[in-house]
Design a protein around this motif. Structure first.
Motif, PDB file in Angstrom:
ATOM      1  N   MET A   4      28.653  33.398  25.977  1.00 52.60           N
ATOM      2  CA  MET A   4      29.487  33.158  27.135  1.00 52.60           C
ATOM      3  C   MET A   4      28.655  33.401  28.388  1.00 52.60           C
ATOM      4  N   GLU A   5      28.760  32.474  29.317  1.00 49.33           N
ATOM      5  CA  GLU A   5      28.058  32.614  30.584  1.00 49.33           C
ATOM      6  C   GLU A   5      29.063  32.510  31.718  1.00 49.33           C
ATOM      7  N   LEU A   6      29.032  33.489  32.598  1.00 48.47           N
ATOM      8  CA  LEU A   6      29.916  33.515  33.758  1.00 48.47           C
ATOM      9  C   LEU A   6      29.067  33.731  34.993  1.00 48.47           C
ATOM     10  N   ASN A   7      29.108  32.752  35.896  1.00 45.74           N
ATOM     11  CA  ASN A   7      28.355  32.844  37.145  1.00 45.74           C
ATOM     12  C   ASN A   7      29.343  33.028  38.284  1.00 45.74           C
ATOM     13  N   VAL A   8      29.071  33.993  39.159  1.00 47.37           N
ATOM     14  CA  VAL A   8      29.933  34.250  40.309  1.00 47.37           C
ATOM     15  C   VAL A   8      29.084  34.145  41.568  1.00 47.37           C
ATOM     16  N   TYR A   9      29.537  33.270  42.486  1.00 46.59           N
ATOM     17  CA  TYR A   9      28.817  33.029  43.729  1.00 46.59           C
ATOM     18  C   TYR A   9      29.731  33.337  44.904  1.00 46.59           C
ATOM     19  N   ASN A  10      29.205  34.066  45.857  1.00 44.88           N
ATOM     20  CA  ASN A  10      29.952  34.397  47.066  1.00 44.88           C
ATOM     21  C   ASN A  10      29.421  33.543  48.206  1.00 44.88           C
ATOM     22  N   ARG A  11      30.221  32.602  48.658  1.00 46.70           N
ATOM     23  CA  ARG A  11      29.831  31.719  49.763  1.00 46.70           C
ATOM     24  C   ARG A  11      30.546  32.126  51.048  1.00 46.70           C
ATOM     25  N   THR A  12      30.867  33.406  51.146  1.00 47.37           N
ATOM     26  CA  THR A  12      31.468  33.960  52.358  1.00 47.37           C
ATOM     27  C   THR A  12      30.507  35.001  52.898  1.00 47.37           C
ATOM     28  N   ARG A  13      30.802  35.505  54.047  1.00 47.69           N
ATOM     29  CA  ARG A  13      29.962  36.573  54.608  1.00 47.69           C
ATOM     30  C   ARG A  13      30.493  37.954  54.244  1.00 47.69           C
ATOM     31  N   GLU A  14      31.589  37.985  53.514  1.00 49.47           N
ATOM     32  CA  GLU A  14      32.178  39.261  53.105  1.00 49.47           C
ATOM     33  C   GLU A  14      31.479  39.775  51.861  1.00 49.47           C
ATOM     34  N   LYS A  15      31.486  41.075  51.724  1.00 47.69           N
ATOM     35  CA  LYS A  15      30.818  41.707  50.592  1.00 47.69           C
ATOM     36  C   LYS A  15      31.850  42.285  49.626  1.00 47.69           C
ATOM     37  N   GLY A  16      31.411  42.584  48.413  1.00 49.54           N
ATOM     38  CA  GLY A  16      32.257  43.273  47.456  1.00 49.54           C
ATOM     39  C   GLY A  16      32.775  42.419  46.316  1.00 49.54           C
ATOM     40  N   TYR A  17      32.415  41.157  46.282  1.00 47.58           N
ATOM     41  CA  TYR A  17      32.964  40.290  45.253  1.00 47.58           C
ATOM     42  C   TYR A  17      32.305  40.463  43.890  1.00 47.58           C
ATOM     43  N   ALA A  18      31.154  41.079  43.854  1.00 53.87           N
ATOM     44  CA  ALA A  18      30.469  41.293  42.582  1.00 53.87           C
ATOM     45  C   ALA A  18      31.333  42.111  41.628  1.00 53.87           C
ATOM     46  N   LEU A  19      32.182  42.983  42.156  1.00 53.70           N
ATOM     47  CA  LEU A  19      33.011  43.820  41.296  1.00 53.70           C
ATOM     48  C   LEU A  19      34.010  43.001  40.483  1.00 53.70           C
ATOM     49  N   TYR A  20      34.333  41.807  40.910  1.00 55.70           N
ATOM     50  CA  TYR A  20      35.287  40.986  40.167  1.00 55.70           C
ATOM     51  C   TYR A  20      34.709  40.394  38.892  1.00 55.70           C
ATOM     52  N   LYS A  21      33.402  40.355  38.787  1.00 56.29           N
ATOM     53  CA  LYS A  21      32.794  39.767  37.593  1.00 56.29           C
ATOM     54  C   LYS A  21      33.245  40.500  36.327  1.00 56.29           C
ATOM     55  N   LYS A  22      33.406  41.819  36.401  1.00 51.57           N
ATOM     56  CA  LYS A  22      33.836  42.549  35.202  1.00 51.57           C
ATOM     57  C   LYS A  22      35.255  42.157  34.795  1.00 51.57           C
ATOM     58  N   TYR A  23      36.131  41.924  35.758  1.00 47.50           N
ATOM     59  CA  TYR A  23      37.492  41.481  35.436  1.00 47.50           C
ATOM     60  C   TYR A  23      37.484  40.041  34.927  1.00 47.50           C
ATOM     61  N   PHE A  24      36.681  39.195  35.555  1.00 44.47           N
ATOM     62  CA  PHE A  24      36.597  37.803  35.118  1.00 44.47           C
ATOM     63  C   PHE A  24      36.060  37.716  33.688  1.00 44.47           C
ATOM     64  N   THR A  25      35.128  38.591  33.339  1.00 47.73           N
ATOM     65  CA  THR A  25      34.594  38.622  31.979  1.00 47.73           C
ATOM     66  C   THR A  25      35.694  38.976  30.985  1.00 47.73           C
ATOM     67  N   LEU A  26      36.498  39.980  31.313  1.00 47.81           N
ATOM     68  CA  LEU A  26      37.630  40.351  30.446  1.00 47.81           C
ATOM     69  C   LEU A  26      38.611  39.194  30.301  1.00 47.81           C
ATOM     70  N   ILE A  27      38.911  38.535  31.405  1.00 47.57           N
ATOM     71  CA  ILE A  27      39.848  37.402  31.396  1.00 47.57           C
ATOM     72  C   ILE A  27      39.269  36.247  30.587  1.00 47.57           C
ATOM     73  N   LEU A  28      38.002  35.967  30.757  1.00 45.30           N
ATOM     74  CA  LEU A  28      37.366  34.882  30.019  1.00 45.30           C
ATOM     75  C   LEU A  28      37.370  35.179  28.524  1.00 45.30           C
ATOM     76  N   ASN A  29      37.073  36.410  28.139  1.00 45.87           N
ATOM     77  CA  ASN A  29      37.114  36.789  26.723  1.00 45.87           C
ATOM     78  C   ASN A  29      38.524  36.655  26.149  1.00 45.87           C
ATOM     79  N   LYS A  30      39.516  37.081  26.912  1.00 44.89           N
ATOM     80  CA  LYS A  30      40.911  36.967  26.462  1.00 44.89           C
ATOM     81  C   LYS A  30      41.317  35.490  26.358  1.00 44.89           C
ATOM     82  N   THR A  31      40.857  34.660  27.269  1.00 46.92           N
ATOM     83  CA  THR A  31      41.149  33.221  27.224  1.00 46.92           C
ATOM     84  C   THR A  31      40.530  32.596  25.984  1.00 46.92           C
ATOM     85  N   ILE A  32      39.310  32.976  25.673  1.00 49.27           N
ATOM     86  CA  ILE A  32      38.643  32.486  24.465  1.00 49.27           C
ATOM     87  C   ILE A  32      39.474  32.845  23.231  1.00 49.27           C
TER      88      ILE A  32
END
Length: 162
Positions: free
Chosen positions: A1-29
């Motif tokens: 499984m590959e999950l890429n997260v890109y922040n195209r805003t000037r705001e910071k802190g979105y990297a923390l969502y990757k762990k939740y997205f990984t859980l969601i992606l695994n549950k979706t699988i």
């Protein structure tokens, strides 16, 4: 499984969502019985950019909360793109507004938008009541064990991800 997260805003802190997205992606699988050898990208944008995308690709000249672009639009293409689902654009401005409106955490809203987009990448839609009911059912099966519907997280009115 590959999950890429890109922040195209000037705001910071979105990297923390990757762990939740990984859980969601695994549950979706698990729930949709997908191959675990899949790839998906998430791009965080703001109102202005998603409005451009919505206008250019859907002919709708307004901002929206999430847009998904599946690499395969039909079964023949699914064989060619079997491992690559596509891209999900999440509008953080809309996510912030909706978290306040629905009185839950920003984390819940962003994770909901990711789940919603992921289901679109897998062929689900909500153009009629029957399809909408099915999509909502899957959203709940996938998301509620990871981030509950009543997740308030931090005070949702003051939650920022800067």
């Amino acid at each position: 499984m590959e999950l890429n997260v890109y922040n195209r805003t000037r705001e910071k802190g979105y990297a923390l969502y990757k762990k939740y997205f990984t859980l969601i992606l695994n549950k979706t699988i698990e729930v949709l019985k997908l191959s675990d050898n899949i790839s998906v990208s998430v791009i965080f944008v703001k109102d202005k950019r998603i409005k451009q995308i919505n206008r250019d690709y859907r002919g709708i000249d307004r901002a929206t909360d999430v847009i998904s672009f599946a690499l395969a639009d039909n079964k023949d293409q699914n064989d060619y793109f079997e491992n690559e689902l596509g891209d999900i654009f999440i509008n953080i401005d809309a996510a912030k507004r909706q978290a306040v409106e629905y009185q839950h955490s920003l984390k819940r809203e962003i994770c909901f938008l990711f789940t919603h987009g992921l289901l679109h990448l897998n062929g689900f839609d909500h153009m009629n009541k029957e399809d909408e009911k099915e999509m909502i059912s899957y959203q709940k099966k996938i998301l509620n064990d990871i981030v509950s519907e009543d997740d308030k997280g931090e005070d949702y009115e003051s939650t920022t991800i800067n």
